[in-house]
Motif scaffolding. Structure first.
Motif, short mmCIF file in Angstrom:
data_model
loop_
_atom_site.label_atom_id
_atom_site.label_comp_id
_atom_site.label_asym_id
_atom_site.label_seq_id
_atom_site.Cartn_x
_atom_site.Cartn_y
_atom_site.Cartn_z
N VAL A 60 0.85 -1.20 0.00
CA VAL A 60 0.00 0.00 0.00
C VAL A 60 0.88 1.25 0.00
O VAL A 60 0.61 2.21 -0.72
CB VAL A 60 -0.97 0.01 1.20
CG1 VAL A 60 -1.69 1.35 1.31
CG2 VAL A 60 -1.98 -1.13 1.09
N GLU A 67 -4.10 7.25 -3.44
CA GLU A 67 -4.60 5.89 -3.41
C GLU A 67 -4.45 5.28 -2.01
O GLU A 67 -5.34 4.59 -1.53
CB GLU A 67 -3.88 5.02 -4.44
CG GLU A 67 -4.54 3.67 -4.64
CD GLU A 67 -3.92 2.89 -5.79
OE1 GLU A 67 -4.22 1.69 -5.88
OE2 GLU A 67 -3.14 3.45 -6.58
N GLN A 68 -3.34 5.57 -1.35
CA GLN A 68 -3.14 5.10 0.02
C GLN A 68 -4.26 5.62 0.92
O GLN A 68 -4.85 4.87 1.70
CB GLN A 68 -1.81 5.60 0.58
CG GLN A 68 -0.59 4.97 -0.03
CD GLN A 68 0.68 5.55 0.58
OE1 GLN A 68 0.76 5.73 1.78
NE2 GLN A 68 1.65 5.84 -0.27
N ILE A 71 -7.51 3.85 0.23
CA ILE A 71 -7.49 2.48 0.76
C ILE A 71 -7.75 2.49 2.26
O ILE A 71 -8.59 1.74 2.76
CB ILE A 71 -6.14 1.79 0.45
CG1 ILE A 71 -6.04 1.50 -1.05
CG2 ILE A 71 -5.98 0.51 1.26
CD1 ILE A 71 -4.66 1.07 -1.52
N SER A 74 -11.46 4.03 3.23
CA SER A 74 -12.67 3.50 2.59
C SER A 74 -13.52 2.69 3.58
O SER A 74 -13.00 1.97 4.42
CB SER A 74 -12.30 2.61 1.41
OG SER A 74 -13.48 2.10 0.82
N TYR A 79 -14.78 -2.26 -2.52
CA TYR A 79 -13.50 -1.64 -2.88
C TYR A 79 -12.36 -2.26 -2.08
O TYR A 79 -11.32 -2.62 -2.63
CB TYR A 79 -13.56 -0.12 -2.67
CG TYR A 79 -12.21 0.53 -2.85
CD1 TYR A 79 -11.64 0.62 -4.12
CD2 TYR A 79 -11.49 0.99 -1.77
CE1 TYR A 79 -10.39 1.18 -4.30
CE2 TYR A 79 -10.23 1.56 -1.94
CZ TYR A 79 -9.69 1.65 -3.20
OH TYR A 79 -8.44 2.20 -3.36
N ILE A 80 -12.56 -2.38 -0.77
CA ILE A 80 -11.52 -2.96 0.07
C ILE A 80 -11.21 -4.39 -0.37
O ILE A 80 -10.05 -4.79 -0.46
CB ILE A 80 -11.94 -2.93 1.56
CG1 ILE A 80 -12.14 -1.48 2.02
CG2 ILE A 80 -10.92 -3.64 2.44
CD1 ILE A 80 -12.85 -1.34 3.35
N VAL A 83 -9.05 -4.31 -3.39
CA VAL A 83 -7.67 -3.97 -3.02
C VAL A 83 -6.95 -5.22 -2.52
O VAL A 83 -5.81 -5.51 -2.91
CB VAL A 83 -7.64 -2.84 -1.96
CG1 VAL A 83 -6.24 -2.67 -1.38
CG2 VAL A 83 -8.13 -1.53 -2.56
#
Length: 122
Positions: A60, A67-68, A71, A74, A79-80, A83
């Motif tokens: 990550v 984006e971090q 992540i 969220s 979505y998670i 990832v």
């Protein structure tokens, strides 16, 4: 004196309402976390172990800052989950042996690719 009593009573009621409101927010947040955890457990039974791993954290961290942030902030279990799937895919690819020489590259430098025994393996 009676005014003071009313004011104290009102303050008590306000304090009680504040406590109740805060408590309701905590209950709602916990319910949301439980729902996210349940959905993630369906998608990735090992998700807790994965996201707690140093490897995942480093992966990550290698992402762009935005984006971090997405992540880690969220609350969307889909979505998670995507990832986590992306990390697992990255990890799988990282463990695969890299080809020594791609056939297209060999062909472009004049090497005969029709006979694998003739490919330069160094």
């Amino acid at each position: 004196m009676q005014e003071l009593g009313r004011s104290d009573n009102a303050d008590d009621i306000i304090a009680l309402l504040d406590y109740y409101t805060d408590n309701q927010k905590k209950v709602a947040e916990q319910r949301q976390r439980d729902e996210i955890a349940a959905k993630l457990s369906q998608q990735h039974p090992d998700w807790k172990k994965v996201v707690a791993s140093d490897e995942f954290k480093a992966w990550v961290k290698s992402k762009p800052q935005e984006e971090q942030k997405r992540i880690y902030e969220s609350s969307d279990p889909d979505y998670i989950g995507s990832v986590i799937a992306g990390f697992k895919g990255f990890k799988t690819l990282a463990q695969l042996p890299t080809p020594i020489r791609e056939p297209q590259q060999a062909a472009s430098d004049g090497t005969d690719t029709s006979d694998p025994a003739r490919l330069d393996r160094n």
